[in-house]
Design a protein around this motif. Structure first.
Motif, PDB file in Angstrom:
ATOM      1  N   THR A 122       0.825  -1.205   0.000  1.00  0.00           N
ATOM      2  CA  THR A 122       0.000   0.000   0.000  1.00  0.00           C
ATOM      3  C   THR A 122       0.858   1.252   0.000  1.00  0.00           C
ATOM      4  OG1 THR A 122      -1.880  -1.067   1.086  1.00  0.00           O
ATOM      5  CG2 THR A 122      -1.694   1.314   1.318  1.00  0.00           C
ATOM      6  N   LYS A 123       1.914   1.265   0.772  1.00  0.00           N
ATOM      7  CA  LYS A 123       2.785   2.438   0.832  1.00  0.00           C
ATOM      8  C   LYS A 123       3.435   2.710  -0.518  1.00  0.00           C
ATOM      9  CE  LYS A 123       3.869   2.202   5.774  1.00  0.00           C
ATOM     10  NZ  LYS A 123       4.936   2.063   6.795  1.00  0.00           N
ATOM     11  N   MET A 124       3.854   1.661  -1.207  1.00  0.00           N
ATOM     12  CA  MET A 124       4.480   1.869  -2.511  1.00  0.00           C
ATOM     13  C   MET A 124       3.471   2.346  -3.550  1.00  0.00           C
ATOM     14  SD  MET A 124       7.512  -0.790  -3.352  1.00  0.00           S
ATOM     15  CE  MET A 124       9.126  -0.496  -2.615  1.00  0.00           C
ATOM     16  N   MET A 125       2.277   1.781  -3.518  1.00  0.00           N
ATOM     17  CA  MET A 125       1.279   2.164  -4.511  1.00  0.00           C
ATOM     18  C   MET A 125       0.771   3.582  -4.282  1.00  0.00           C
ATOM     19  SD  MET A 125      -0.857  -1.346  -5.261  1.00  0.00           S
ATOM     20  CE  MET A 125      -1.051  -1.830  -3.546  1.00  0.00           C
ATOM     21  N   HIS A 126       0.909   4.075  -3.050  1.00  0.00           N
ATOM     22  CA  HIS A 126       0.521   5.457  -2.747  1.00  0.00           C
ATOM     23  C   HIS A 126       1.716   6.404  -2.737  1.00  0.00           C
ATOM     24  CE1 HIS A 126      -3.300   3.766  -0.608  1.00  0.00           C
ATOM     25  NE2 HIS A 126      -3.461   3.910  -1.898  1.00  0.00           N
ATOM     26  N   ASN A 127       2.840   5.912  -3.305  1.00  0.00           N
ATOM     27  CA  ASN A 127       4.042   6.738  -3.441  1.00  0.00           C
ATOM     28  C   ASN A 127       4.568   7.235  -2.103  1.00  0.00           C
ATOM     29  OD1 ASN A 127       4.028   6.508  -6.287  1.00  0.00           O
ATOM     30  ND2 ASN A 127       2.535   8.171  -6.438  1.00  0.00           N
ATOM     31  N   GLU A 128       4.385   6.432  -1.049  1.00  0.00           N
ATOM     32  CA  GLU A 128       4.874   6.792   0.278  1.00  0.00           C
ATOM     33  C   GLU A 128       6.152   6.036   0.646  1.00  0.00           C
ATOM     34  OE1 GLU A 128       1.649   5.858   2.836  1.00  0.00           O
ATOM     35  OE2 GLU A 128       0.301   7.379   1.997  1.00  0.00           O
ATOM     36  N   LEU A 129       6.604   5.143  -0.259  1.00  0.00           N
ATOM     37  CA  LEU A 129       7.778   4.317   0.032  1.00  0.00           C
ATOM     38  C   LEU A 129       8.542   4.109  -1.269  1.00  0.00           C
ATOM     39  CD1 LEU A 129       9.178   2.598   2.288  1.00  0.00           C
ATOM     40  CD2 LEU A 129       7.840   0.652   1.444  1.00  0.00           C
ATOM     41  N   ASP A 130       9.809   4.520  -1.277  1.00  0.00           N
ATOM     42  CA  ASP A 130      10.627   4.394  -2.487  1.00  0.00           C
ATOM     43  C   ASP A 130      11.357   3.064  -2.562  1.00  0.00           C
ATOM     44  OD1 ASP A 130       9.918   6.946  -3.351  1.00  0.00           O
ATOM     45  OD2 ASP A 130      11.547   7.870  -2.208  1.00  0.00           O
ATOM     46  N   ALA A 131      11.765   2.551  -1.412  1.00  0.00           N
ATOM     47  CA  ALA A 131      12.532   1.302  -1.380  1.00  0.00           C
ATOM     48  C   ALA A 131      12.206   0.545  -0.110  1.00  0.00           C
ATOM     49  CB  ALA A 131      14.027   1.588  -1.455  1.00  0.00           C
ATOM     50  N   LEU A 132      12.337  -0.757  -0.180  1.00  0.00           N
ATOM     51  CA  LEU A 132      12.019  -1.591   0.982  1.00  0.00           C
ATOM     52  C   LEU A 132      13.094  -1.452   2.053  1.00  0.00           C
ATOM     53  CD1 LEU A 132      10.807  -4.674  -1.022  1.00  0.00           C
ATOM     54  CD2 LEU A 132       9.414  -3.272   0.477  1.00  0.00           C
ATOM     55  N   PRO A 133      12.680  -1.358   3.311  1.00  0.00           N
ATOM     56  CA  PRO A 133      13.633  -1.161   4.406  1.00  0.00           C
ATOM     57  C   PRO A 133      14.295  -2.470   4.824  1.00  0.00           C
ATOM     58  CG  PRO A 133      11.413  -1.251   5.281  1.00  0.00           C
ATOM     59  CD  PRO A 133      11.282  -1.355   3.782  1.00  0.00           C
ATOM     60  N   ILE A 134      15.028  -3.071   3.886  1.00  0.00           N
ATOM     61  CA  ILE A 134      15.667  -4.363   4.156  1.00  0.00           C
ATOM     62  C   ILE A 134      17.155  -4.228   3.890  1.00  0.00           C
ATOM     63  CG2 ILE A 134      15.766  -6.805   3.551  1.00  0.00           C
ATOM     64  CD1 ILE A 134      12.924  -6.575   2.538  1.00  0.00           C
ATOM     65  N   ASN A 135      17.958  -4.447   4.919  1.00  0.00           N
ATOM     66  CA  ASN A 135      19.405  -4.385   4.764  1.00  0.00           C
ATOM     67  C   ASN A 135      19.933  -5.811   4.642  1.00  0.00           C
ATOM     68  OD1 ASN A 135      22.116  -3.891   4.769  1.00  0.00           O
ATOM     69  ND2 ASN A 135      22.119  -2.633   6.631  1.00  0.00           N
ATOM     70  N   GLU A 136      19.781  -6.389   3.446  1.00  0.00           N
ATOM     71  CA  GLU A 136      20.186  -7.782   3.273  1.00  0.00           C
ATOM     72  C   GLU A 136      21.700  -7.941   3.256  1.00  0.00           C
ATOM     73  OE1 GLU A 136      17.675  -8.553  -0.179  1.00  0.00           O
ATOM     74  OE2 GLU A 136      16.583  -9.989   1.044  1.00  0.00           O
TER      75      GLU A 136
END
Length: 438
Positions: free
Chosen positions: A352-366
């Motif tokens: 939902t955050k990505m589709m609403h342009n509220e999140l540019d990248a996933l908060p995953i530090n792999e």
């Protein structure tokens, strides 16, 4: 075969210039509300009778609240004798129907769809479950002694397997699942039949690619007959299994051309086997090709060749981490849908955050997970250490799934070493519990 079509929507919350938010209609007439799908991940949450539990319901309701159009279940096995791991849900008959229905309803309450991934592990069945698994040929999977030598399936076995897939699909449809995915990738039974490394038969089920693909095509035909023409049937297929002399991209393209003659609604492109775990390669970012960084997803380059011939919608799974990378893949017509797995374990509300342009990248530090304190010699060239670290990384994500299933938040500080110990011990306990429950 109908091509996927876009259906307009007037919901005020949808961004029309956001490709991830666009609905898509499948060839069967079924509509998906957006382009993000949770790909299948094994859960290990079934009870001793191999039935779904409240933990499935809690886990998938949490994921459904995140806004993905479809959640694809982990392996739902078609035969209780052969599991991918203890804790798999098994659907052989109507037993456990109430639990399946509650699982589905929990997803529907959050305006998402639940598809059942149905599977047979073949030789990738742990010794703790069955010391003598079944496979196209008696080629043993040698990984830390965890798998027994399989016996070659007889013609009677193969006929039974085909009917089991059809029966499981029909029961899942009756339970309310919104679609079916047949697992034909990652070294499980169908994938084993496709690969000349594991299929050394000289009958109608082996030899030529046409013969090696016969089981897959027969299962698709049987499942379609069982569920009818208006119900979504999808397939997860390897683009390649990354093994010398194995199932190649060229062969995958040919299989897709044969699939065009079937009524398949969605083709998910993936790759690898237990022996070549592409998703869990513990390599430094400096060792990854620049072109792979630009594409972001592991299998997009392979998917381009497959999508060029596929007449059904295509989904690519593996490696997507940024909004721009996902949108580029759709806009460049490399894929129709975006499949993600591991991000749901640590950021279940990201769609939902990505589709609403509220999140540019996933908060995953792999990179931190791979190169941090939780691994044994992360830069070692030892195959044994690499295999151990692959299992540790997988176990870390299994642990996050368990946290979510128990109503807790993900814990990114959790040690992969500790996760592996818990995973192995709990899987052993589940296997023992199953045996005593019979």
């Amino acid at each position: 075969m109908n091509q996927p079509t876009i259906k307009p929507t007037h919901a005020a919350s949808i961004h029309f210039d956001q490709p991830l938010s666009q609905p898509i209609e499948l060839p069967c007439g079924h509509t998906l509300k957006n382009r993000i799908i949770k790909a299948a991940m094994t859960e290990g949450l079934a009870d001793a009778q191999d039935h779904a539990t409240d933990r499935h319901r809690h886990l998938y309701q949490r994921w459904a609240k995140g806004g993905a159009s479809v959640l694809i279940s982990g392996n739902i096995m078609v035969d209780r004798r052969y599991l991918e791991r203890a804790g798999n849900v098994v659907v052989e008959n109507d037993t456990g129907m109430d639990a399946l229905q509650r699982w589905v309803e929990a997803v529907h309450q959050c305006d998402s769809q639940l598809w059942a991934q149905i599977s047979h592990p073949g030789r990738q069945c742990p010794r703790l479950v069955n010391r003598r698994p079944i496979a196209p040929s008696p080629v043993q999977l040698k990984m830390i002694g965890n798998f027994g030598k399989p016996r070659a399936a007889t013609s009677t076995d193969i006929d039974d397997i085909i009917q089991r897939f059809a029966r499981t699909a029909k029961i899942c449809q009756s339970a309310g699942f919104d679609g079916i995915q047949i697992h034909g990738a990652h070294g499980y039974l169908i994938s084993q039949f496709l690969s000349p490394v594991t299929n050394r038969r000289n009958d109608q089920w082996g030899g030529s690619l046409e013969n090696r693909a016969r089981l897959l095509l027969s299962i698709i035909d049987a499942v379609r007959e069982a569920v009818g023409p208006r119900y979504p049937v999808s397939l997860k297929l390897n683009s390649t299994d990354f093994q010398q002399g194995g199932f190649s991209l060229e062969e995958s393209v040919q299989v897709v051309q044969w699939l065009n003659d079937r009524t398949l609604d969605l083709l998910e492109i993936s790759g690898g086997t237990y022996e070549q775990l592409v998703f869990f390669k513990n390599q430094s970012p400096s060792n990854i090709r620049a072109s792979t960084h630009r594409r972001e997803a592991y299998f997009l380059e392979y998917a381009k060749s497959i999508k060029a011939v596929a007449k059904m919608p295509v989904m690519v799974t593996g490696g997507f981490r940024s909004q721009q990378g996902m949108m580029d893949a759709i806009n460049d017509h490399h894929t129709d849908l975006i499949g993600l797995g591991r991000p749901f374990c640590v950021a279940p509300d990201f769609p939902t955050k990505m589709m609403h342009n509220e999140l540019d990248a996933l908060p995953i530090n792999e990179e931190h997970l791979i190169l941090g304190q939780g691994f044994w010699g992360p830069n070692s060239t030892s195959k044994s250490l690499q295999a151990l670290n692959n299992q540790s990384q997988a176990a870390w994500y299994f642990r996050q799934i368990e946290f979510l299933a128990d109503g807790m938040e993900p814990d990114e500080s959790y040690s992969p070493r500790r996760a592996l110990v818990k995973h192995l011990s709990w899987d052993a306990c589940r296997a023992i519990r199953r045996k005593f429950s019979k």
